[in-house]
Design an enzyme around this catalytic site. Structure first.
Site, PDB file in Angstrom:
ATOM      1  N   GLY A   1      90.325   0.420 -30.436  1.00  0.00           N
ATOM      2  CA  GLY A   1      89.133  -0.272 -29.979  1.00  0.00           C
ATOM      3  C   GLY A   1      87.946   0.659 -29.827  1.00  0.00           C
TER       4      GLY A   1
ATOM      5  CB  SER B   1      89.234   4.142 -35.536  1.00  0.00           C
ATOM      6  OG  SER B   1      89.920   2.917 -35.719  1.00  0.00           O
TER       7      SER B   1
ATOM      8  CG  ASP C   1      82.038  -1.629 -33.852  1.00  0.00           C
ATOM      9  OD1 ASP C   1      81.433  -1.832 -32.780  1.00  0.00           O
ATOM     10  OD2 ASP C   1      83.177  -2.066 -34.092  1.00  0.00           O
TER      11      ASP C   1
ATOM     12  CE  LYS D   1      87.623  -3.996 -36.762  1.00  0.00           C
ATOM     13  NZ  LYS D   1      86.302  -3.746 -36.163  1.00  0.00           N
TER      14      LYS D   1
ATOM     15  CE1 TYR E   1      85.684  -7.778 -34.419  1.00  0.00           C
ATOM     16  CE2 TYR E   1      85.410  -8.778 -36.568  1.00  0.00           C
ATOM     17  CZ  TYR E   1      84.954  -7.948 -35.579  1.00  0.00           C
ATOM     18  OH  TYR E   1      83.761  -7.299 -35.726  1.00  0.00           O
TER      19      TYR E   1
END
Length: 372
Positions: free
Chosen positions: A14, A17, A62, A110, A118
């Site tokens: 989470g 990455s 992200d 995910k 997700y």
């Protein structure tokens, strides 16, 4: 091209990455092929598309954080009218502000669980936007944007206030007015999306004036989704309220209270509210993350929440520097050694990271030797 990859970001933790890997590898490949002038915005957009090509309804936050972050600052990211980012410094405080990351050791993969986690949330948020647009009789179709399915709750917000209140360009709306809009949308969602047990495909198709087959083809064929009922009310409420919390967090950093304790308590409470919403409204937490947050607060953390997509992975905690050891000890004794009796010292050391906001992707050139 020969590529060696190494990293310390735990897979499925989470901590973005996949975004870190895609952004760093894309930057390295560009540099290796002679591209010395990389536009950061274009790199972010390339990384977003790359993740979508492997089946994840990725938004873009992200990737933006992986590329655009600056050391010592929070990053306020906006995708309207185009991708932009604003760095906001964390003010010095006493006690010193510290972020501590704790790994739950529940893999948040995910790519595997996307159809019921997700990707499903992306579909639910998109359908909530379309549902609300029909419920309020908006004349214009929702604007196409860079969201995975082309429309979003932000698009609904812009269109609603354009048609109902004459706001021609919501991207120019001041932050205080934007927050007032969000507060109004929370109330409207509570008043009009009333089915707390969710909506069936038939329910949604009826309000959108399409067949169930058309609904499936439009919203559930690009990415795999499995669900019988769609919790549109809860997902919309989480999104609108979370947007309000972002603005409140930014306001606290931009104009901090006179007392450091008031600032830290205010920031921590917003983190706590987010965790509660992730657990109870957006349904993206898990018992392990909840426990880590509860233990951290009891040991002195100002605030705690999950980070990343959720359903496992890591939690992030705002902890005064003089309470870090107490929080770490609470986790060690009451979480890690209780849940994982055979955990090694090395694994335990990796589980907790004391951190401060760092900078984004960069290239380090190694010249005249083999060591960096």
């Amino acid at each position: 091209m020969d590529i060696l990859v190494d990293g310390t970001v735990p897979s499925g933790g989470g901590l973005s990455s996949s975004a870190a890997f895609v952004c760093a590898s894309a930057l390295a490949v560009m540099k290796a092929n002679g591209d010395d002038k990389v536009d950061k915005k274009e790199l972010v957009e390339l990384a977003i598309v790359s993740e979508r090509n492997v089946g994840v309804n990725s938004g873009g936050m992200d990737q933006a954080a992986s590329v655009l972050s600056l050391r010592g600052s929070a990053l306020y990211v906006s995708f309207k009218p185009t991708l932009s980012a604003k760095a906001i410094k964390f003010p010095p405080t006493k006690p010193e502000l510290t972020f501590v990351v704790a790994q739950s050791f529940v893999a948040a993969d995910k790519h595997v669980t996307a159809p019921v986690c997700y990707n499903l949330r992306v579909v639910e948020c998109t359908l909530a936007a379309e549902f609300l647009a029909k419920a309020f009789g908006l004349k214009k179709p929702l604007p196409q944007d860079s969201g995975p399915l082309g429309v979003s709750l932000r698009g609904f917000q812009d269109t609603y206030f354009e048609e109902k209140e004459g706001v021609a360009d919501n991207a120019q709306t001041s932050v205080p007015q934007f927050q007032q809009q969000l507060e109004k949308l929370v109330q409207l969602t509570e008043d009009y999306l009333i089915q707390e047990d969710g909506y069936t495909r038939e329910d949604i198709a009826a309000i959108l004036h399409v067949s169930v087959d058309q609904l499936n083809a439009r919203y559930m064929s690009t990415f795999p989704v499995r669900a019988e009922r769609f919790l549109l009310r809860q997902r919309a409420l989480h999104v609108f309220n979370e947007a309000i919390r972002v603005l409140k967090f930014m306001a606290l950093l931009s104009s901090p209270p006179a007392k450091d304790e008031d600032l830290l308590n205010g920031l921590g409470e917003l983190l706590n509210q987010t965790q509660a919403s992730c657990r109870d409204v957006y349904d993206c937490s898990c018992p392990e993350l909840d426990e880590l947050c509860t233990l951290a607060r009891a040991a002195g953390a100002y605030g705690s929440r999950l980070t990343g997509a959720g359903w496992g992975g890591c939690s992030v905690h705002l902890v005064p520097a003089d309470k870090v050891d107490a929080v770490r000890q609470a986790w060690t004794e009451k979480y890690y050694k209780m849940r994982f009796p055979d955990i090694s010292d090395e694994k335990l050391e990796e589980a907790v990271v004391v951190s401060k906001p760092g900078s984004g992707s960069s290239v380090f050139m190694v010249e005249g030797g083999t060591e960096l």
